[in-house]
Structures are given as structure tokens and as C-alpha cells.
Design a protein around this motif. Structure first.
Motif, PDB file in Angstrom:
ATOM      1  N   ASP A   1       0.821  -1.210   0.000  1.00  0.00           N
ATOM      2  CA  ASP A   1       0.000   0.000   0.000  1.00  0.00           C
ATOM      3  C   ASP A   1       0.858   1.265   0.000  1.00  0.00           C
ATOM      4  O   ASP A   1       0.527   2.254  -0.665  1.00  0.00           O
ATOM      5  N   VAL A   2       1.960   1.238   0.742  1.00  0.00           N
ATOM      6  CA  VAL A   2       2.858   2.398   0.763  1.00  0.00           C
ATOM      7  C   VAL A   2       3.445   2.639  -0.624  1.00  0.00           C
ATOM      8  O   VAL A   2       3.453   3.771  -1.133  1.00  0.00           O
ATOM      9  N   LEU A   3       3.936   1.586  -1.248  1.00  0.00           N
ATOM     10  CA  LEU A   3       4.583   1.739  -2.552  1.00  0.00           C
ATOM     11  C   LEU A   3       3.577   2.103  -3.639  1.00  0.00           C
ATOM     12  O   LEU A   3       3.881   2.919  -4.526  1.00  0.00           O
ATOM     13  N   LEU A   4       2.379   1.531  -3.578  1.00  0.00           N
ATOM     14  CA  LEU A   4       1.358   1.906  -4.555  1.00  0.00           C
ATOM     15  C   LEU A   4       0.975   3.373  -4.407  1.00  0.00           C
ATOM     16  O   LEU A   4       0.680   4.052  -5.398  1.00  0.00           O
ATOM     17  N   GLY A   5       0.998   3.865  -3.190  1.00  0.00           N
ATOM     18  CA  GLY A   5       0.670   5.267  -2.967  1.00  0.00           C
ATOM     19  C   GLY A   5       1.645   6.226  -3.620  1.00  0.00           C
ATOM     20  O   GLY A   5       1.308   7.392  -3.880  1.00  0.00           O
ATOM     21  N   GLU A   6       2.854   5.741  -3.906  1.00  0.00           N
ATOM     22  CA  GLU A   6       3.868   6.582  -4.547  1.00  0.00           C
ATOM     23  C   GLU A   6       3.783   6.554  -6.075  1.00  0.00           C
ATOM     24  O   GLU A   6       4.369   7.415  -6.741  1.00  0.00           O
ATOM     25  N   LEU A   7       3.074   5.575  -6.620  1.00  0.00           N
ATOM     26  CA  LEU A   7       3.080   5.398  -8.077  1.00  0.00           C
ATOM     27  C   LEU A   7       2.534   6.590  -8.867  1.00  0.00           C
ATOM     28  O   LEU A   7       3.105   6.941  -9.910  1.00  0.00           O
ATOM     29  N   PRO A   8       1.435   7.220  -8.449  1.00  0.00           N
ATOM     30  CA  PRO A   8       0.962   8.369  -9.236  1.00  0.00           C
ATOM     31  C   PRO A   8       2.023   9.453  -9.407  1.00  0.00           C
ATOM     32  O   PRO A   8       2.172  10.020 -10.500  1.00  0.00           O
ATOM     33  N   ARG A   9       2.764   9.739  -8.344  1.00  0.00           N
ATOM     34  CA  ARG A   9       3.825  10.746  -8.448  1.00  0.00           C
ATOM     35  C   ARG A   9       4.947  10.268  -9.367  1.00  0.00           C
ATOM     36  O   ARG A   9       5.443  11.032 -10.210  1.00  0.00           O
ATOM     37  N   VAL A  10       5.349   9.005  -9.200  1.00  0.00           N
ATOM     38  CA  VAL A  10       6.427   8.460 -10.028  1.00  0.00           C
ATOM     39  C   VAL A  10       6.083   8.573 -11.508  1.00  0.00           C
ATOM     40  O   VAL A  10       6.897   9.017 -12.327  1.00  0.00           O
ATOM     41  N   VAL A  11       4.866   8.181 -11.853  1.00  0.00           N
ATOM     42  CA  VAL A  11       4.467   8.127 -13.261  1.00  0.00           C
ATOM     43  C   VAL A  11       4.166   9.512 -13.825  1.00  0.00           C
ATOM     44  O   VAL A  11       4.683   9.899 -14.882  1.00  0.00           O
ATOM     45  N   ALA A  12       3.324  10.269 -13.125  1.00  0.00           N
ATOM     46  CA  ALA A  12       2.844  11.536 -13.680  1.00  0.00           C
ATOM     47  C   ALA A  12       3.853  12.671 -13.529  1.00  0.00           C
ATOM     48  O   ALA A  12       4.051  13.457 -14.464  1.00  0.00           O
ATOM     49  N   GLU A  13       4.493  12.762 -12.362  1.00  0.00           N
ATOM     50  CA  GLU A  13       5.383  13.895 -12.108  1.00  0.00           C
ATOM     51  C   GLU A  13       6.839  13.593 -12.469  1.00  0.00           C
ATOM     52  O   GLU A  13       7.477  14.353 -13.197  1.00  0.00           O
ATOM     53  N   ASP A  14       7.353  12.484 -11.949  1.00  0.00           N
ATOM     54  CA  ASP A  14       8.773  12.196 -12.150  1.00  0.00           C
ATOM     55  C   ASP A  14       9.069  11.711 -13.570  1.00  0.00           C
ATOM     56  O   ASP A  14      10.009  12.182 -14.216  1.00  0.00           O
ATOM     57  N   ALA A  15       8.267  10.755 -14.048  1.00  0.00           N
ATOM     58  CA  ALA A  15       8.498  10.212 -15.389  1.00  0.00           C
ATOM     59  C   ALA A  15       7.819  11.032 -16.478  1.00  0.00           C
ATOM     60  O   ALA A  15       8.056  10.797 -17.668  1.00  0.00           O
ATOM     61  N   GLN A  16       6.969  11.986 -16.076  1.00  0.00           N
ATOM     62  CA  GLN A  16       6.300  12.881 -17.036  1.00  0.00           C
ATOM     63  C   GLN A  16       5.537  12.101 -18.107  1.00  0.00           C
ATOM     64  O   GLN A  16       5.683  12.340 -19.313  1.00  0.00           O
TER      65      GLN A  16
ATOM     66  N   VAL B   1      -3.288   9.290 -16.081  1.00  0.00           N
ATOM     67  CA  VAL B   1      -2.818  10.676 -16.063  1.00  0.00           C
ATOM     68  C   VAL B   1      -3.859  11.520 -16.786  1.00  0.00           C
ATOM     69  O   VAL B   1      -4.161  11.273 -17.960  1.00  0.00           O
ATOM     70  N   ASP B   2      -4.423  12.496 -16.072  1.00  0.00           N
ATOM     71  CA  ASP B   2      -5.508  13.279 -16.661  1.00  0.00           C
ATOM     72  C   ASP B   2      -4.972  14.415 -17.532  1.00  0.00           C
ATOM     73  O   ASP B   2      -3.756  14.569 -17.713  1.00  0.00           O
ATOM     74  N   ILE B   3      -5.877  15.219 -18.025  1.00  0.00           N
ATOM     75  CA  ILE B   3      -5.519  16.286 -18.955  1.00  0.00           C
ATOM     76  C   ILE B   3      -4.655  17.357 -18.296  1.00  0.00           C
ATOM     77  O   ILE B   3      -3.907  18.082 -18.955  1.00  0.00           O
ATOM     78  N   GLN B   4      -4.740  17.451 -16.954  1.00  0.00           N
ATOM     79  CA  GLN B   4      -3.891  18.404 -16.224  1.00  0.00           C
ATOM     80  C   GLN B   4      -2.537  17.800 -15.832  1.00  0.00           C
ATOM     81  O   GLN B   4      -1.719  18.468 -15.205  1.00  0.00           O
ATOM     82  N   GLY B   5      -2.330  16.533 -16.168  1.00  0.00           N
ATOM     83  CA  GLY B   5      -1.069  15.888 -15.841  1.00  0.00           C
ATOM     84  C   GLY B   5      -1.028  15.278 -14.458  1.00  0.00           C
ATOM     85  O   GLY B   5       0.046  14.910 -13.974  1.00  0.00           O
ATOM     86  N   ARG B   6      -2.191  15.154 -13.812  1.00  0.00           N
ATOM     87  CA  ARG B   6      -2.251  14.547 -12.481  1.00  0.00           C
ATOM     88  C   ARG B   6      -2.471  13.044 -12.601  1.00  0.00           C
ATOM     89  O   ARG B   6      -3.279  12.585 -13.414  1.00  0.00           O
ATOM     90  N   GLY B   7      -1.778  12.290 -11.764  1.00  0.00           N
ATOM     91  CA  GLY B   7      -1.904  10.842 -11.786  1.00  0.00           C
ATOM     92  C   GLY B   7      -2.805  10.333 -10.681  1.00  0.00           C
ATOM     93  O   GLY B   7      -2.790  10.852  -9.565  1.00  0.00           O
ATOM     94  N   THR B   8      -3.609   9.321 -10.991  1.00  0.00           N
ATOM     95  CA  THR B   8      -4.453   8.669  -9.992  1.00  0.00           C
ATOM     96  C   THR B   8      -4.287   7.158 -10.111  1.00  0.00           C
ATOM     97  O   THR B   8      -4.050   6.626 -11.202  1.00  0.00           O
ATOM     98  N   LEU B   9      -4.425   6.492  -8.973  1.00  0.00           N
ATOM     99  CA  LEU B   9      -4.291   5.042  -8.913  1.00  0.00           C
ATOM    100  C   LEU B   9      -5.666   4.406  -9.029  1.00  0.00           C
ATOM    101  O   LEU B   9      -6.587   4.766  -8.296  1.00  0.00           O
ATOM    102  N   GLU B  10      -5.808   3.439  -9.942  1.00  0.00           N
ATOM    103  CA  GLU B  10      -7.082   2.771 -10.146  1.00  0.00           C
ATOM    104  C   GLU B  10      -6.884   1.261 -10.172  1.00  0.00           C
ATOM    105  O   GLU B  10      -5.820   0.768 -10.560  1.00  0.00           O
ATOM    106  N   THR B  11      -7.929   0.553  -9.762  1.00  0.00           N
ATOM    107  CA  THR B  11      -7.883  -0.911  -9.805  1.00  0.00           C
ATOM    108  C   THR B  11      -8.393  -1.454 -11.133  1.00  0.00           C
ATOM    109  O   THR B  11      -8.123  -2.604 -11.476  1.00  0.00           O
TER     110      THR B  11
END
Length: 274
Positions: free
Chosen positions: A172-187, A210-220
């Protein structure tokens, strides 16, 4: 009063991992304490020192007054200097001294948890003078101790507990970091989806949108036509996310599909621990 229900999973995860660490160390000869672990720059003794130090801080003990040597190549920032203090102060402790201190800290922490009645939102001391909620503090601590249990298991050739309560907290901790990794860090491109397919003792299929504003969300929910898909086993996922291995060293355990530049960028930013 008893421990708040939302805190119980983190207490259980910590208990499981710390008892496993104690069992790993009981028969360990002095020379084995110097074995290198996957945690950069740290031996078995260093990892155990760190775990002891973390629990001392959870107990509210004062930090040691100690000057770090200048030649610690693995210490490159203030957070690492903060963490190294509890390690370096114990670097010359013997195996019996280490196990005795660990056992005493476990007794004290168990007593603290039995008497814990604070609300999960209560602010507590964090690293470098920060403050965070008790729930987040216990969650991070359970994660950290489980990761270091795995460091010790790797160093000592004693694999196990990849599906323990601590492993589920780590997931759960690592999954919580994925939106930032993908959307912000990896662009990752806007309006795109990236799928992570993880198998093994802990399994999950997750999509980062990753939405139109570049924000990442985690989905199942799985994505149709994702920009990229990364498939790997749970142990490799953990070791990459915690900076224990390089991408090149585990390339045979990774399968990537889709945009190669995007998958490379994600993997280059995959480590989320400091």
C-alpha cells in the motif's frame, strides 16, 4: 483504552517483522554481523542498529549526541545523515550487545503499543524535526521494518515473509507513490494510462491514469490500450522501489510493453525511498 482499530494493522505488521528479525539474529555468529546487505553502505549490524534507532525514536528517546565520520560515501543528504546517526553510534557494538538492546527495545515498544490510546490523527515527532500523524508514523515504521527484514533475509540467505502483514503494508505504501512516479517524475503523457501487473506472493494489477492536467491517480480497473505496461514479480518490484537493485541487474525479471521511452523513464524514477 485499547489501540485504535485503524492503527492495529500497523502494530501487527511491526510485531511480525520485528519478531522475525529477532529470530534471524539469535543464532548469528559475530562475523555474520558484518555481512553486506542490499541497503547501500549498510551491514547486517548497521541495519539492525537502524531498526533499533527507529524504535527508540518511536518511544520518544532522545537522539544520540554523536559526530559522523566524513568518509561515509553512502550518506549524501540531510535525511541520510539523520538516519546514519543511530547506525554509526552502534558500529562497534558486539553481537550480544546488539541482540540485548534489540530485545529490550521490543519489550518497551510492545508495552507502549499495549497502552497506546491516542487518536490516529495525533501529531507525533518525525525525522528532522518534522511532525506527522500517529497513523502515518506507524504506517511508515511498519513499512520500514519490513523492508529491513527483507534486507537481512537477503544478506543471510534466509528468504521469507514476502506475503506477511508487513508486506501488505509495503504494497500500500509503494502503490501510494506510483501516481507521483508516473505523472510527475516520469512525465507520462497527459490523458494516458500505465498498467502495473505484479505477480508472486503479493499480486495486484493497477493502473495509473494521467488526466488532462497531468495529475496521476491510482485505479484498480484495467486500462484498454495503455501507453505502457510493466510486468514483474513482487520481490523485484520491492527491491526496485526501495533502491536495492538496479534496473539492469533485474532486466530478466521485467517485461515491458508499449512506449519504450516512457517505460525507461518510469523505471529510472522507480526508487521512492531515500
Amino acid at each position: 483504552m485499547s489501540l485504535h482499530p485503524t492503527l492495529q494493522p500497523y502494530a501487527d505488521a511491526w510485531t511480525h517483522s520485528i519478531e522475525a528479525i529477532s529470530e534471524l539474529l539469535q543464532p548469528l555468529p559475530e562475523a555474520e554481523w558484518n555481512r553486506r546487505t542490499p541497503c547501500p553502505g549498510w551491514s547486517v549490524r548497521d541495519v539492525v542498529s537502524h531498526v533499533i534507532g527507529l524504535d527508540c525514536e518511536m518511544l520518544g528517546d532522545p537522539r544520540p549526541i554523536h559526530s559522523l565520520p566524513r568518509d561515509l560515501f553512502h550518506v549524501t543528504n540531510e535525511h541520510q545523515r539523520y538516519m546514519e546517526m543511530q547506525v554509526d553510534v552502534r558500529r562497534h557494538h558486539t553481537a550480544p550487545e546488539m541482540t540485548s538492546e534489540l530485545e529490550y527495545v521490543i519489550i518497551r515498544r510492545n508495552r507502549q503499543l499495549r497502552n497506546e490510546s491516542r487518536d490516529p490523527g495525533t501529531k507525533v515527532r518525525g525525522p528532522l524535526g518534522s511532525e506527522l500523524a500517529l497513523e502515518e508514523s506507524m504506517r511508515r515504521h511498519a513499512f520500514d521494518v519490513w523492508v529491513h527484514e527483507q534486507d537481512l533475509r537477503t544478506a543471510l540467505g534466509r528468504p521469507g515473509n514476502l506475503d506477511s502483514p508487513g508486506a501488505l503494508v509495503a504494497r500500500d505504501v509503494l502503490l501510494g507513490e506510483l501516481p507521483r512516479v508516473v505523472a510527475e517524475d516520469a512525465q507520462a503523457p497527459r490523458s494516458s494510462a500505465i498498467v502495473f501487473d505484479v505477480h508472486g506472493p503479493v499480486e495486484f494489477l493497477r493502473t495509473i491514469r494521467v488526466d488532462i492536467q497531468g495529475r496521476g491517480t491510482l485505479e484498480t480497473a484495467p486500462a484498454l490500450g495503455p501507453a505502457a505496461t510493466l510486468t514483474l514479480d513482487w520481490e523485484t518490484y520491492v527491491r526496485l522501489a526501495c533502491g536495492r537493485v538496479s534496473v539492469e541487474s533485474v532486466s530478466d525479471r521485467l517485461k515491458t510493453e508499449g512506449d519504450p521511452d516512457l517505460t525507461a523513464a518510469i523505471l529510472n524514477h522507480f526508487t521512492v525511498t531515500q
